[in-house]
Motif scaffolding. Structure first.
Motif, PDB file in Angstrom:
ATOM      1  N   LEU A 125      63.262  42.364  24.222  1.00 38.15           N
ATOM      2  CA  LEU A 125      62.820  41.957  22.886  1.00 38.15           C
ATOM      3  C   LEU A 125      62.874  43.126  21.910  1.00 38.15           C
ATOM      4  O   LEU A 125      63.432  43.026  20.818  1.00 38.15           O
ATOM      5  CB  LEU A 125      61.402  41.377  22.942  1.00 38.15           C
ATOM      6  N   GLY A 126      62.285  44.246  22.309  1.00 33.70           N
ATOM      7  CA  GLY A 126      62.241  45.407  21.422  1.00 33.70           C
ATOM      8  C   GLY A 126      63.617  45.908  21.020  1.00 33.70           C
ATOM      9  O   GLY A 126      63.901  46.149  19.838  1.00 33.70           O
ATOM     10  N   SER A 127      64.487  46.061  21.999  1.00 31.91           N
ATOM     11  CA  SER A 127      65.820  46.598  21.693  1.00 31.91           C
ATOM     12  C   SER A 127      66.647  45.621  20.864  1.00 31.91           C
ATOM     13  O   SER A 127      67.508  46.026  20.090  1.00 31.91           O
ATOM     14  CB  SER A 127      66.558  46.980  22.979  1.00 31.91           C
ATOM     15  N   ALA A 128      66.370  44.321  21.006  1.00 35.30           N
ATOM     16  CA  ALA A 128      67.135  43.330  20.250  1.00 35.30           C
ATOM     17  C   ALA A 128      66.750  43.291  18.774  1.00 35.30           C
ATOM     18  O   ALA A 128      67.617  43.093  17.912  1.00 35.30           O
ATOM     19  CB  ALA A 128      66.958  41.950  20.869  1.00 35.30           C
ATOM     20  N   ILE A 129      65.469  43.473  18.448  1.00 35.86           N
ATOM     21  CA  ILE A 129      65.053  43.295  17.049  1.00 35.86           C
ATOM     22  C   ILE A 129      65.109  44.566  16.221  1.00 35.86           C
ATOM     23  O   ILE A 129      65.103  44.502  14.987  1.00 35.86           O
ATOM     24  CB  ILE A 129      63.650  42.649  16.954  1.00 35.86           C
ATOM     25  N   ILE A 130      65.175  45.738  16.857  1.00 36.62           N
ATOM     26  CA  ILE A 130      65.239  46.992  16.089  1.00 36.62           C
ATOM     27  C   ILE A 130      66.472  46.975  15.188  1.00 36.62           C
ATOM     28  O   ILE A 130      67.566  46.620  15.613  1.00 36.62           O
ATOM     29  CB  ILE A 130      65.250  48.218  17.017  1.00 36.62           C
ATOM     30  N   GLY A 131      66.254  47.339  13.942  1.00 39.73           N
ATOM     31  CA  GLY A 131      67.348  47.409  12.979  1.00 39.73           C
ATOM     32  C   GLY A 131      67.607  46.116  12.223  1.00 39.73           C
ATOM     33  O   GLY A 131      68.408  46.093  11.295  1.00 39.73           O
ATOM     34  N   HIS A 132      66.941  45.040  12.605  1.00 36.00           N
ATOM     35  CA  HIS A 132      67.123  43.768  11.915  1.00 36.00           C
ATOM     36  C   HIS A 132      66.128  43.626  10.768  1.00 36.00           C
ATOM     37  O   HIS A 132      65.188  44.403  10.645  1.00 36.00           O
ATOM     38  CB  HIS A 132      66.985  42.601  12.898  1.00 36.00           C
ATOM     39  N   LYS A 133      66.353  42.612   9.929  1.00 35.48           N
ATOM     40  CA  LYS A 133      65.542  42.414   8.730  1.00 35.48           C
ATOM     41  C   LYS A 133      64.822  41.077   8.772  1.00 35.48           C
ATOM     42  O   LYS A 133      65.185  40.185   9.529  1.00 35.48           O
ATOM     43  CB  LYS A 133      66.442  42.462   7.485  1.00 35.48           C
ATOM     44  N   VAL A 134      63.814  40.948   7.904  1.00 34.10           N
ATOM     45  CA  VAL A 134      63.085  39.692   7.760  1.00 34.10           C
ATOM     46  C   VAL A 134      64.083  38.597   7.384  1.00 34.10           C
ATOM     47  O   VAL A 134      64.963  38.797   6.551  1.00 34.10           O
ATOM     48  CB  VAL A 134      61.978  39.814   6.687  1.00 34.10           C
ATOM     49  N   GLY A 135      63.922  37.449   8.036  1.00 31.73           N
ATOM     50  CA  GLY A 135      64.795  36.309   7.782  1.00 31.73           C
ATOM     51  C   GLY A 135      65.934  36.198   8.778  1.00 31.73           C
ATOM     52  O   GLY A 135      66.571  35.145   8.871  1.00 31.73           O
ATOM     53  N   GLU A 136      66.200  37.243   9.522  1.00 33.48           N
ATOM     54  CA  GLU A 136      67.299  37.200  10.475  1.00 33.48           C
ATOM     55  C   GLU A 136      66.878  36.506  11.767  1.00 33.48           C
ATOM     56  O   GLU A 136      65.727  36.593  12.203  1.00 33.48           O
ATOM     57  CB  GLU A 136      67.822  38.603  10.781  1.00 33.48           C
ATOM     58  N   ARG A 137      67.836  35.822  12.364  1.00 32.17           N
ATOM     59  CA  ARG A 137      67.664  35.165  13.662  1.00 32.17           C
ATOM     60  C   ARG A 137      68.318  36.070  14.697  1.00 32.17           C
ATOM     61  O   ARG A 137      69.474  36.456  14.544  1.00 32.17           O
ATOM     62  CB  ARG A 137      68.340  33.807  13.616  1.00 32.17           C
ATOM     63  N   VAL A 138      67.570  36.388  15.758  1.00 35.12           N
ATOM     64  CA  VAL A 138      68.046  37.358  16.744  1.00 35.12           C
ATOM     65  C   VAL A 138      67.993  36.726  18.136  1.00 35.12           C
ATOM     66  O   VAL A 138      67.006  36.102  18.511  1.00 35.12           O
ATOM     67  CB  VAL A 138      67.176  38.640  16.723  1.00 35.12           C
ATOM     68  N   GLU A 139      69.069  36.927  18.904  1.00 37.81           N
ATOM     69  CA  GLU A 139      69.088  36.460  20.284  1.00 37.81           C
ATOM     70  C   GLU A 139      68.530  37.548  21.193  1.00 37.81           C
ATOM     71  O   GLU A 139      68.949  38.700  21.123  1.00 37.81           O
ATOM     72  CB  GLU A 139      70.503  36.105  20.740  1.00 37.81           C
ATOM     73  N   ILE A 140      67.601  37.166  22.046  1.00 32.71           N
ATOM     74  CA  ILE A 140      67.000  38.083  23.008  1.00 32.71           C
ATOM     75  C   ILE A 140      67.619  37.770  24.364  1.00 32.71           C
ATOM     76  O   ILE A 140      67.386  36.711  24.927  1.00 32.71           O
ATOM     77  CB  ILE A 140      65.464  37.911  23.087  1.00 32.71           C
ATOM     78  N   GLN A 141      68.419  38.692  24.883  1.00 34.08           N
ATOM     79  CA  GLN A 141      69.093  38.512  26.165  1.00 34.08           C
ATOM     80  C   GLN A 141      68.203  39.087  27.262  1.00 34.08           C
ATOM     81  O   GLN A 141      68.133  40.307  27.432  1.00 34.08           O
ATOM     82  CB  GLN A 141      70.453  39.216  26.147  1.00 34.08           C
ATOM     83  N   VAL A 142      67.491  38.247  27.989  1.00 32.59           N
ATOM     84  CA  VAL A 142      66.554  38.677  29.017  1.00 32.59           C
ATOM     85  C   VAL A 142      67.304  39.141  30.260  1.00 32.59           C
ATOM     86  O   VAL A 142      67.004  40.182  30.830  1.00 32.59           O
ATOM     87  CB  VAL A 142      65.559  37.559  29.370  1.00 32.59           C
ATOM     88  N   ASN A 143      68.277  38.339  30.691  1.00 36.33           N
ATOM     89  CA  ASN A 143      69.135  38.702  31.815  1.00 36.33           C
ATOM     90  C   ASN A 143      70.463  37.975  31.640  1.00 36.33           C
ATOM     91  O   ASN A 143      70.695  37.364  30.596  1.00 36.33           O
ATOM     92  CB  ASN A 143      68.461  38.399  33.163  1.00 36.33           C
ATOM     93  N   GLU A 144      71.306  37.998  32.657  1.00 39.20           N
ATOM     94  CA  GLU A 144      72.633  37.387  32.539  1.00 39.20           C
ATOM     95  C   GLU A 144      72.572  35.888  32.284  1.00 39.20           C
ATOM     96  O   GLU A 144      73.469  35.325  31.662  1.00 39.20           O
ATOM     97  CB  GLU A 144      73.434  37.644  33.814  1.00 39.20           C
ATOM     98  N   ARG A 145      71.517  35.241  32.762  1.00 42.97           N
ATOM     99  CA  ARG A 145      71.451  33.781  32.682  1.00 42.97           C
ATOM    100  C   ARG A 145      70.505  33.247  31.627  1.00 42.97           C
ATOM    101  O   ARG A 145      70.533  32.059  31.321  1.00 42.97           O
ATOM    102  CB  ARG A 145      71.025  33.220  34.036  1.00 42.97           C
ATOM    103  N   TYR A 146      69.633  34.087  31.089  1.00 40.40           N
ATOM    104  CA  TYR A 146      68.609  33.557  30.192  1.00 40.40           C
ATOM    105  C   TYR A 146      68.517  34.365  28.906  1.00 40.40           C
ATOM    106  O   TYR A 146      68.448  35.598  28.934  1.00 40.40           O
ATOM    107  CB  TYR A 146      67.242  33.538  30.885  1.00 40.40           C
ATOM    108  N   SER A 147      68.501  33.645  27.815  1.00 39.54           N
ATOM    109  CA  SER A 147      68.274  34.264  26.506  1.00 39.54           C
ATOM    110  C   SER A 147      67.513  33.254  25.647  1.00 39.54           C
ATOM    111  O   SER A 147      67.442  32.073  25.971  1.00 39.54           O
ATOM    112  CB  SER A 147      69.593  34.660  25.832  1.00 39.54           C
ATOM    113  N   TYR A 148      66.929  33.756  24.573  1.00 42.53           N
ATOM    114  CA  TYR A 148      66.226  32.892  23.637  1.00 42.53           C
ATOM    115  C   TYR A 148      66.348  33.504  22.240  1.00 42.53           C
ATOM    116  O   TYR A 148      66.771  34.641  22.085  1.00 42.53           O
ATOM    117  CB  TYR A 148      64.761  32.689  24.040  1.00 42.53           C
ATOM    118  N   PHE A 149      65.974  32.719  21.232  1.00 45.32           N
ATOM    119  CA  PHE A 149      66.101  33.177  19.857  1.00 45.32           C
ATOM    120  C   PHE A 149      64.730  33.325  19.198  1.00 45.32           C
ATOM    121  O   PHE A 149      63.812  32.554  19.473  1.00 45.32           O
ATOM    122  CB  PHE A 149      66.939  32.188  19.031  1.00 45.32           C
ATOM    123  N   VAL A 150      64.629  34.340  18.350  1.00 44.30           N
ATOM    124  CA  VAL A 150      63.463  34.525  17.501  1.00 44.30           C
ATOM    125  C   VAL A 150      63.951  34.715  16.073  1.00 44.30           C
ATOM    126  O   VAL A 150      65.075  35.160  15.840  1.00 44.30           O
ATOM    127  CB  VAL A 150      62.599  35.742  17.923  1.00 44.30           C
TER     128      VAL A 150
END
Length: 167
Positions: A125-150
């Protein structure tokens, strides 16, 4: 080759403070307790003595760990622009799958505390959202098979807080 630990100056100061406290207060108290319980008699059946020795060994282990962190430390400073997610920022996220909002604080790995929403910059989660801005949709890649969006819904700039516990 020893692993290099990236630490902030606040973390280095807190580690030095804990080392000093453990050496000047905790260690003498543990040694005194070992001596007191040793005098109680038969060591083979003396649970208090074994408990005191365990506590002394935990203290020595923590001291070795902290000293090891300092021996291989490099001082880092985290800076980010006013509109992008960076270290120590408080970030409000909307989890699409759960339809819930949650505010987290991005911290260094030494201060990670998931139960209190202190999320490591090195986590998925932390590494995925660093550098992004308010309003952006970011994919969080947990492992090879699972990801989710915030979705990043809020950002409050933070500072390196010396009240955060070093783990």
């Amino acid at each position: 080759m020893a692993r290099v630990h990236e630490l902030t100056q606040v973390e280095i100061d807190k580690i030095k403070e804990e080392i000093s406290h453990r050496q000047s207060v905790v260690t003498p108290a543990c040694i005194a307790e070992v001596q007191r319980t040793r005098a109680l008699g038969d060591l083979s059946e003396n649970d208090e003595y074994r408990s005191a020795k365990r506590e002394l060994n935990r203290n020595y282990s923590r001291l070795r760990y902290l000293k090891g962190l300092l021996e291989n430390a490099t001082v880092v400073s985290y800076a980010s622009s006013d509109d992008t997610v960076g270290m120590f920022d408080h970030v409000t996220l909307f989890y699409e799958d759960d339809e819930e909002e949650r505010t987290i604080t991005l911290v260094t790995p030494l201060r990670n505390d998931v139960l209190n929403d202190k999320i490591s910059k090195d986590s998925p989660l932390g590494s995925a959202i660093i550098g992004h801005k308010v309003g952006e949709r970011v994919e969080i890649q947990v492992n090879e098979r699972y990801s989710y969006f915030v979705e990043i819904r809020g950002l409050e700039k933070g500072v390196d807080d010396d009240t955060l516990t070093i783990n």
